[in-house]
Design an enzyme around this catalytic site. Structure first.
Site, PDB file in Angstrom:
ATOM      1  N   SER A   1       0.867  -1.275   0.012  1.00  0.00           N
ATOM      2  CA  SER A   1      -0.082  -0.007   0.067  1.00  0.00           C
ATOM      3  C   SER A   1       1.002   1.221  -0.011  1.00  0.00           C
ATOM      4  O   SER A   1       1.804   1.480  -0.959  1.00  0.00           O
ATOM      5  CB  SER A   1      -0.968  -0.020   1.165  1.00  0.00           C
ATOM      6  OG  SER A   1      -1.922   0.783   1.140  1.00  0.00           O
TER       7      SER A   1
ATOM      8  N   ASP B   1      -9.942  -4.522  -4.578  1.00  0.00           N
ATOM      9  CA  ASP B   1      -9.337  -3.771  -3.287  1.00  0.00           C
ATOM     10  C   ASP B   1     -10.160  -2.522  -3.296  1.00  0.00           C
ATOM     11  O   ASP B   1     -10.418  -1.601  -4.229  1.00  0.00           O
ATOM     12  CB  ASP B   1      -8.004  -3.387  -3.835  1.00  0.00           C
ATOM     13  CG  ASP B   1      -7.179  -2.639  -2.840  1.00  0.00           C
ATOM     14  OD1 ASP B   1      -7.890  -1.958  -2.019  1.00  0.00           O
ATOM     15  OD2 ASP B   1      -5.874  -2.820  -2.871  1.00  0.00           O
TER      16      ASP B   1
ATOM     17  N   HIS C   1      -7.979  -5.331   0.033  1.00  0.00           N
ATOM     18  CA  HIS C   1      -6.608  -4.773   0.191  1.00  0.00           C
ATOM     19  C   HIS C   1      -5.913  -5.557   1.325  1.00  0.00           C
ATOM     20  O   HIS C   1      -5.957  -5.125   2.445  1.00  0.00           O
ATOM     21  CB  HIS C   1      -7.130  -3.347   0.638  1.00  0.00           C
ATOM     22  CG  HIS C   1      -5.879  -2.275   0.916  1.00  0.00           C
ATOM     23  ND1 HIS C   1      -5.055  -1.991  -0.431  1.00  0.00           N
ATOM     24  CD2 HIS C   1      -5.044  -1.676   1.764  1.00  0.00           C
ATOM     25  CE1 HIS C   1      -4.198  -1.051   0.040  1.00  0.00           C
ATOM     26  NE2 HIS C   1      -4.127  -0.957   1.273  1.00  0.00           N
TER      27      HIS C   1
END
Length: 208
Positions: free
Chosen positions: A112, A165, A197
């Protein structure tokens, strides 16, 4: 700043992985998963981001590599913060190089926001790294590339993204990968069906 979580090599160290966590996490979040897949000669360094206010979360303070103003692809970015975080990563690389591990035996990785930082740091590092593992992320300050790139075109990049996601849209990953492919020679973009995610066993096998 909190000390990084370090997983030492179990035989003579000849390589290093520096892996940056996602927003609000710490170095502990990824250390055991990475320890389970790394080769015995590799040391794993999982630094923890400094705690700072994050605009995206109404100014709430949490571990964050740089400020996130929005997750819109054309939205404003914290350029000074991204550059400062990048300098911090570069100094971690230099520390390993000084300890005798050449840059081409050092992998940068992240998830991320940490993956975004890994990509940006690798592309703006003058020596060629062993590669980049960029999970569920995007290329920050993408409008500055390829102009901002100082790395070799040959640095291998493995980018992975779940197509479900809800945090960093899959489309961002795709757009970043196609931009990277336009000026880097060795970019792999892998899609994980139904993955949100997070990470999965399949993905970690591929990272390995």
């Amino acid at each position: 700043m909190a000390a990084p979580v370090i997983v030492e090599a179990t035989v003579k160290q000849t390589a290093t992985l520096i892996f940056m966590h996602g927003l609000g996490d710490t170095g502990h979040g990824w250390s055991s998963a990475l320890a389970a897949i790394r080769p015995p000669f590799m040391k794993v360094i999982c630094p923890t981001a400094p705690t700072q206010p994050v605009s995206l979360n109404a100014g709430f303070r949490m571990p964050s590599w740089f400020d996130l103003k929005t997750l819109d692809i054309g939205g404003p970015e914290d350029e000074p913060g991204i550059r400062a975080a990048r300098d911090n990563v570069h100094s971690m690389i230099q520390k390993e190089v000084s300890a005798g591990i050449p840059a081409n035996r050092i992998v940068l990785g992240g998830f991320s926001q940490g993956g975004a930082l890994a990509l940006y740091s690798a592309l703006t590092f003058e020596q060629s790294l062993a590669g980049v593992v960029a999970l569920s992320c995007w290329l920050p300050l993408h409008k500055q590339f390829p102009g901002a790139k100082v790395s070799s075109d040959e640095v291998p990049i493995f980018q992975a993204h779940g197509d479900y996601d809800p945090v960093v849209p899959y489309k961002f990953g795709q757009l970043s990968a196609s931009l990277l492919k336009s000026f880097m020679k060795n970019v792999t973009f892998k899609t994980y069906n139904g993955l949100s995610h997070s990470s999965s066993e399949d993905e970690m096998d591929d990272v390995k």
